[in-house]
Design a protein around this motif. Sequence first.
Motif, PDB file in Angstrom:
ATOM      1  N   PRO A   1       0.804  -1.230   0.000  1.00  0.00           N
ATOM      2  CA  PRO A   1       0.000   0.000   0.000  1.00  0.00           C
ATOM      3  C   PRO A   1       0.837   1.279   0.000  1.00  0.00           C
ATOM      4  CG  PRO A   1      -0.048  -0.970   2.165  1.00  0.00           C
ATOM      5  CD  PRO A   1       0.756  -1.905   1.287  1.00  0.00           C
ATOM      6  N   HIS A   2       1.891   1.282  -0.766  1.00  0.00           N
ATOM      7  CA  HIS A   2       2.739   2.462  -0.927  1.00  0.00           C
ATOM      8  C   HIS A   2       2.734   2.847  -2.404  1.00  0.00           C
ATOM      9  CE1 HIS A   2       6.154   5.159  -1.001  1.00  0.00           C
ATOM     10  NE2 HIS A   2       6.694   4.408  -1.940  1.00  0.00           N
ATOM     11  N   SER A   3       2.320   4.048  -2.697  1.00  0.00           N
ATOM     12  CA  SER A   3       2.283   4.517  -4.078  1.00  0.00           C
ATOM     13  C   SER A   3       3.695   4.694  -4.615  1.00  0.00           C
ATOM     14  CB  SER A   3       1.531   5.844  -4.153  1.00  0.00           C
ATOM     15  OG  SER A   3       1.656   6.411  -5.439  1.00  0.00           O
ATOM     16  N   GLN A   4       3.911   4.208  -5.826  1.00  0.00           N
ATOM     17  CA  GLN A   4       5.170   4.434  -6.533  1.00  0.00           C
ATOM     18  C   GLN A   4       5.085   5.744  -7.312  1.00  0.00           C
ATOM     19  OE1 GLN A   4       7.861   2.271  -6.331  1.00  0.00           O
ATOM     20  NE2 GLN A   4       6.660   1.197  -4.816  1.00  0.00           N
ATOM     21  N   GLY A   5       4.029   6.493  -7.069  1.00  0.00           N
ATOM     22  CA  GLY A   5       3.835   7.787  -7.706  1.00  0.00           C
ATOM     23  C   GLY A   5       2.600   7.823  -8.576  1.00  0.00           C
ATOM     24  N   GLU A   6       2.123   9.024  -8.804  1.00  0.00           N
ATOM     25  CA  GLU A   6       0.952   9.237  -9.654  1.00  0.00           C
ATOM     26  C   GLU A   6       1.415   9.487 -11.078  1.00  0.00           C
ATOM     27  OE1 GLU A   6      -3.116  11.949  -9.741  1.00  0.00           O
ATOM     28  OE2 GLU A   6      -1.482  12.512  -8.409  1.00  0.00           O
TER      29      GLU A   6
END
Length: 127
Positions: A101-106
Motif C-alpha cells: 500500500p505504498h504509491s510508486q507515484g501518480e
Amino acid sequence: MRFILNMPMPPLPFKSFHIYEARPKSNLPDQFVISITSATYVSRQETSFLTVVPLREFQITYDHPLIVIVDPAANRDIELVRPLAAYVSSIQSIPSHLYIPHSQGEISEVVKKELKKKLNGWLDLGS
C-alpha cells in the motif's frame, strides 16, 4: 464484551492513477500496476479489490491503440527504474492485500488522459 458498531474503517490507501507494486511472493504475473479503482460509487472502505492496468515490458515503438507508455524520464513523480507499458486490454480486478500500500507515484496528466482515452475506446464507453 462490548462491541462498537459503525466504527469507521481506515480508508483504503490505494489511489486512482497511482502505480503500485505486488507484494513479494504474491505470485502475481505483473510486478507493477496502475490502479484505476475509484471511490466515486463505493467508499474506499468497502473496496477489497483493486481494478488495475498491468505495467509490462514492451517491444512496440509505435502508437498502439491498447498500450500507453509510462516513462519515468518524462514523469519524474513515479518511482519506476525503466519505461513500462500499460496494457489497457489486460485490465483486471485483484485483491488489494496482494499489493504494497505504498504509491510508486501518480502518473502524469498526459499519461492519465491517454490511458482514459484508450480505456474508453477498449470498453466502448465513448468519449
